[in-house]
Design a protein around this motif. Structure first.
Motif, PDB file in Angstrom:
ATOM      1  N   VAL A 218      -4.144   3.998   6.870  1.00  8.86           N
ATOM      2  CA  VAL A 218      -5.187   3.417   7.708  1.00  8.86           C
ATOM      3  C   VAL A 218      -5.030   3.958   9.129  1.00  8.86           C
ATOM      4  O   VAL A 218      -3.973   3.814   9.739  1.00  8.86           O
ATOM      5  CB  VAL A 218      -5.107   1.878   7.705  1.00  8.86           C
ATOM      6  N   ALA A 219      -6.072   4.586   9.658  1.00  9.10           N
ATOM      7  CA  ALA A 219      -6.004   5.249  10.969  1.00  9.10           C
ATOM      8  C   ALA A 219      -7.234   4.915  11.801  1.00  9.10           C
ATOM      9  O   ALA A 219      -8.126   5.743  11.994  1.00  9.10           O
ATOM     10  CB  ALA A 219      -5.892   6.760  10.782  1.00  9.10           C
ATOM     11  N   PRO A 220      -7.323   3.684  12.331  1.00  8.10           N
ATOM     12  CA  PRO A 220      -8.516   3.262  13.076  1.00  8.10           C
ATOM     13  C   PRO A 220      -8.702   4.027  14.375  1.00  8.10           C
ATOM     14  O   PRO A 220      -7.762   4.583  14.938  1.00  8.10           O
ATOM     15  CB  PRO A 220      -8.242   1.774  13.347  1.00  8.10           C
ATOM     16  N   ARG A 235      -6.039  10.637   3.604  1.00 10.36           N
ATOM     17  CA  ARG A 235      -5.547  10.798   2.236  1.00 10.36           C
ATOM     18  C   ARG A 235      -4.595  11.990   2.163  1.00 10.36           C
ATOM     19  O   ARG A 235      -4.944  13.118   2.515  1.00 10.36           O
ATOM     20  CB  ARG A 235      -6.713  11.001   1.269  1.00 10.36           C
ATOM     21  N   GLU A 236      -3.388  11.721   1.708  1.00 14.14           N
ATOM     22  CA  GLU A 236      -2.415  12.785   1.547  1.00 14.14           C
ATOM     23  C   GLU A 236      -2.656  13.547   0.250  1.00 14.14           C
ATOM     24  O   GLU A 236      -3.269  13.028  -0.681  1.00 14.14           O
ATOM     25  CB  GLU A 236      -1.001  12.203   1.562  1.00 14.14           C
ATOM     26  N   GLY A 237      -2.138  14.775   0.196  1.00 13.02           N
ATOM     27  CA  GLY A 237      -2.255  15.580  -1.007  1.00 13.02           C
ATOM     28  C   GLY A 237      -1.087  15.353  -1.952  1.00 13.02           C
ATOM     29  O   GLY A 237      -0.200  14.533  -1.697  1.00 13.02           O
ATOM     30  N   ASN A 238      -1.051  16.093  -3.047  1.00 14.19           N
ATOM     31  CA  ASN A 238      -0.018  15.930  -4.070  1.00 14.19           C
ATOM     32  C   ASN A 238       1.193  16.824  -3.855  1.00 14.19           C
ATOM     33  O   ASN A 238       2.153  16.777  -4.623  1.00 14.19           O
ATOM     34  CB  ASN A 238      -0.607  16.211  -5.457  1.00 14.19           C
ATOM     35  N   ALA A 239       1.161  17.661  -2.817  1.00 11.72           N
ATOM     36  CA  ALA A 239       2.276  18.556  -2.519  1.00 11.72           C
ATOM     37  C   ALA A 239       2.484  18.615  -1.011  1.00 11.72           C
ATOM     38  O   ALA A 239       1.583  18.275  -0.231  1.00 11.72           O
ATOM     39  CB  ALA A 239       1.996  19.954  -3.071  1.00 11.72           C
ATOM     40  N   ALA A 240       3.672  19.051  -0.592  1.00  9.24           N
ATOM     41  CA  ALA A 240       4.005  19.077   0.831  1.00  9.24           C
ATOM     42  C   ALA A 240       3.059  19.962   1.630  1.00  9.24           C
ATOM     43  O   ALA A 240       2.746  19.671   2.791  1.00  9.24           O
ATOM     44  CB  ALA A 240       5.447  19.536   1.024  1.00  9.24           C
ATOM     45  N   ASP A 241       2.580  21.060   1.009  1.00  8.64           N
ATOM     46  CA  ASP A 241       1.686  21.964   1.735  1.00  8.64           C
ATOM     47  C   ASP A 241       0.211  21.650   1.496  1.00  8.64           C
ATOM     48  O   ASP A 241      -0.661  22.409   1.923  1.00  8.64           O
ATOM     49  CB  ASP A 241       1.966  23.415   1.353  1.00  8.64           C
ATOM     50  N   ALA A 242      -0.068  20.529   0.837  1.00  9.06           N
ATOM     51  CA  ALA A 242      -1.460  20.117   0.617  1.00  9.06           C
ATOM     52  C   ALA A 242      -2.026  19.539   1.908  1.00  9.06           C
ATOM     53  O   ALA A 242      -1.311  18.914   2.697  1.00  9.06           O
ATOM     54  CB  ALA A 242      -1.534  19.088  -0.500  1.00  9.06           C
ATOM     55  N   PRO A 243      -3.316  19.736   2.144  1.00  8.56           N
ATOM     56  CA  PRO A 243      -3.914  19.251   3.393  1.00  8.56           C
ATOM     57  C   PRO A 243      -4.098  17.738   3.418  1.00  8.56           C
ATOM     58  O   PRO A 243      -4.148  17.086   2.368  1.00  8.56           O
ATOM     59  CB  PRO A 243      -5.268  19.959   3.423  1.00  8.56           C
ATOM     60  N   LEU A 244      -4.187  17.209   4.628  1.00  5.43           N
ATOM     61  CA  LEU A 244      -4.593  15.826   4.837  1.00  5.43           C
ATOM     62  C   LEU A 244      -6.110  15.781   4.974  1.00  5.43           C
ATOM     63  O   LEU A 244      -6.706  16.647   5.624  1.00  5.43           O
ATOM     64  CB  LEU A 244      -3.971  15.269   6.123  1.00  5.43           C
ATOM     65  N   THR A 245      -6.735  14.777   4.366  1.00  8.93           N
ATOM     66  CA  THR A 245      -8.183  14.614   4.479  1.00  8.93           C
ATOM     67  C   THR A 245      -8.484  13.278   5.143  1.00  8.93           C
ATOM     68  O   THR A 245      -8.016  12.232   4.701  1.00  8.93           O
ATOM     69  CB  THR A 245      -8.868  14.665   3.106  1.00  8.93           C
ATOM     70  N   TRP A 246      -9.247  13.328   6.227  1.00  7.47           N
ATOM     71  CA  TRP A 246      -9.613  12.151   6.996  1.00  7.47           C
ATOM     72  C   TRP A 246     -11.008  11.689   6.566  1.00  7.47           C
ATOM     73  O   TRP A 246     -11.945  12.491   6.519  1.00  7.47           O
ATOM     74  CB  TRP A 246      -9.639  12.472   8.483  1.00  7.47           C
ATOM     75  N   TYR A 247     -11.146  10.392   6.252  1.00  6.04           N
ATOM     76  CA  TYR A 247     -12.434   9.815   5.896  1.00  6.04           C
ATOM     77  C   TYR A 247     -12.757   8.699   6.893  1.00  6.04           C
ATOM     78  O   TYR A 247     -12.035   7.704   6.977  1.00  6.04           O
ATOM     79  CB  TYR A 247     -12.404   9.240   4.481  1.00  6.04           C
ATOM     80  N   VAL A 248     -13.821   8.895   7.650  1.00  3.75           N
ATOM     81  CA  VAL A 248     -14.213   7.949   8.700  1.00  3.75           C
ATOM     82  C   VAL A 248     -15.606   7.410   8.396  1.00  3.75           C
ATOM     83  O   VAL A 248     -16.539   8.188   8.127  1.00  3.75           O
ATOM     84  CB  VAL A 248     -14.227   8.637  10.082  1.00  3.75           C
ATOM     85  N   LEU A 256     -20.601   8.920   6.651  1.00  4.92           N
ATOM     86  CA  LEU A 256     -19.253   9.429   6.428  1.00  4.92           C
ATOM     87  C   LEU A 256     -18.974  10.639   7.304  1.00  4.92           C
ATOM     88  O   LEU A 256     -19.793  11.562   7.393  1.00  4.92           O
ATOM     89  CB  LEU A 256     -19.081   9.823   4.960  1.00  4.92           C
ATOM     90  N   LEU A 257     -17.815  10.619   7.974  1.00 11.48           N
ATOM     91  CA  LEU A 257     -17.275  11.800   8.620  1.00 11.48           C
ATOM     92  C   LEU A 257     -16.041  12.214   7.824  1.00 11.48           C
ATOM     93  O   LEU A 257     -15.184  11.377   7.528  1.00 11.48           O
ATOM     94  CB  LEU A 257     -16.876  11.513  10.069  1.00 11.48           C
ATOM     95  N   GLU A 258     -15.953  13.477   7.456  1.00 11.38           N
ATOM     96  CA  GLU A 258     -14.817  13.957   6.670  1.00 11.38           C
ATOM     97  C   GLU A 258     -14.206  15.170   7.356  1.00 11.38           C
ATOM     98  O   GLU A 258     -14.904  16.116   7.727  1.00 11.38           O
ATOM     99  CB  GLU A 258     -15.273  14.330   5.258  1.00 11.38           C
ATOM    100  N   TYR A 259     -12.892  15.131   7.557  1.00  2.00           N
ATOM    101  CA  TYR A 259     -12.183  16.224   8.200  1.00  2.00           C
ATOM    102  C   TYR A 259     -10.970  16.595   7.355  1.00  2.00           C
ATOM    103  O   TYR A 259     -10.221  15.724   6.900  1.00  2.00           O
ATOM    104  CB  TYR A 259     -11.691  15.824   9.598  1.00  2.00           C
ATOM    105  N   VAL A 260     -10.751  17.875   7.160  1.00  2.00           N
ATOM    106  CA  VAL A 260      -9.522  18.369   6.547  1.00  2.00           C
ATOM    107  C   VAL A 260      -8.663  18.907   7.672  1.00  2.00           C
ATOM    108  O   VAL A 260      -8.997  19.927   8.297  1.00  2.00           O
ATOM    109  CB  VAL A 260      -9.819  19.463   5.497  1.00  2.00           C
ATOM    110  N   PHE A 261      -7.567  18.197   7.970  1.00  2.00           N
ATOM    111  CA  PHE A 261      -6.774  18.567   9.145  1.00  2.00           C
ATOM    112  C   PHE A 261      -5.354  18.035   8.977  1.00  2.00           C
ATOM    113  O   PHE A 261      -5.139  16.835   8.829  1.00  2.00           O
ATOM    114  CB  PHE A 261      -7.400  17.988  10.420  1.00  2.00           C
TER     115      PHE A 261
END
Length: 322
Positions: A218-220, A235-248, A256-261
């Motif tokens: 949760v990241a308000p 949302r974290e990925g399934n591996a250490a090098d997997a990207p984080l996905t932000w859903y706002v 919906l705002l979606e960012y891969v960062f």
């Protein structure tokens, strides 16, 4: 939930906080806890467990090295407790239930007992007077009880809101300048939708918003700049090098705002307003290189990288993460 780094560099669990002086802006209140020089931008701040020291790089210029707190016992709780428009260095000590802070207005030291061991510090400006209120939540008999010590009159509030298995997620979701009690309730299974429950301070009603999955972070923040806290998860990925996905979920229109960062294995989210435009910037601190990576809220494909800290430090800006 995040805590100080332990001696071996691993991250434990902790809640931390934020607050602000200008009414009606969720983003201003979030930013001011990290704005120690009052220039309208969040400063870059890390805590080093090995020396119990805060290292602050001010966006207005200058550095602060402040020994304060005890690793593995204290929770970082930055906020504007004295109402001068600047963030104060502050911690809550789990073993004693005492809040310790340095007031930025006059550099005085304050210690106040509020809470007991096992509580979670969750200080915000709940009464809308422009000062951070001392507050904790206590999980007992299957429920969450919110205990708030109001800075406006030294009165207190004890209110049940949420189930013991919920995550706390306070914010100014209705934009009235007061922080609302809010929780995220995980879905029944790993793939079941979680639900945010928000008790509005405007009228006492409760909003229910389905958003995110049980394992999301949760990241308000006020990502759209409308003066209201947006419901947001990472949302974290399934591996250490997997990207984080932000859903706002934008409070302005529900879109919906979606960012891969960011990366799952090395990065800690540190969302805040680093450019002073009144919007929360998507941002991470990378433990592998000790750098802040910031995606400006103005959009575009560029990003800003600020080296501050070393592997094993803890970014204070992650206080508003659950």
């Amino acid at each position: 939930m995040r805590k100080f780094l332990t001696g071996n560099g691993k991250i434990g669990v902790l809640f931390v906080l934020f607050a602000m002086v200008i009414s009606g802006s969720a983003q201003v209140k979030l930013r001011q806890a990290m704005d120690t020089d009052g220039d309208g931008k969040a400063d870059f701040s890390i805590f080093r467990a090995a020396t119990n020291t805060w290292y602050i790089l001010k966006t207005g210029g200058g550095l602060v090295f402040q020994a304060f707190g005890v690793a593995n016992d204290d929770f970082m709780t930055p906020g504007d407790y004295d109402g001068d428009g600047k963030g104060d260095v502050s911690v809550w000590r789990d073993s004693t239930g005492v809040w310790y802070r340095l007031n930025s207005s006059n550099n005085t030291f304050t210690a106040i007992a509020w809470g007991v061991s096992g509580d979670e510090p969750i200080a915000r400006d709940y009464d809308g007077d422009g000062k951070t209120d001392l507050a904790i939540v206590r999980r007992t008999n299957g429920t969450i009880i919110w205990y708030v010590l109001r800075s406006s009159d030294n009165g207190f509030v004890a209110a049940p809101f949420g189930a013991a298995t919920d995550y706390t997620a306070p914010g100014d979701y209705d934009g009235d300048g007061k922080f609302d009690f809010a929780v995220q309730r995980p879905g029944a299974t790993a793939n079941a939708q979680s639900t945010f429950y928000i008790q509005r301070t405007t009228d006492g009603g409760v909003d229910q918003i389905g958003w995110g999955l049980p394992n999301d972070i949760v990241a308000p923040g006020d990502y759209d700049g409308d003066g209201k806290t947006d419901v947001a998860v990472i949302r974290e990925g399934n591996a250490a090098d997997a990207p984080l996905t932000w859903y706002v979920r934008r409070s302005s229109d529900g879109a919906l705002l979606e960012y891969v960062f960011g990366l799952t294995g090395t990065d800690i989210n540190v969302q805040n307003d680093y450019d002073g435009d009144g919007k929360t910037d998507v941002a991470i601190w990378r433990n592998s290189d000790g750098k802040f990576w910031i995606r400006p809220s103005t959009g575009g494909s560029g990003y800003t990288v600020i080296g501050w800290g070393v592997p094993g430090d803890y970014p204070v800006a992650s206080y508003d993460t659950h």
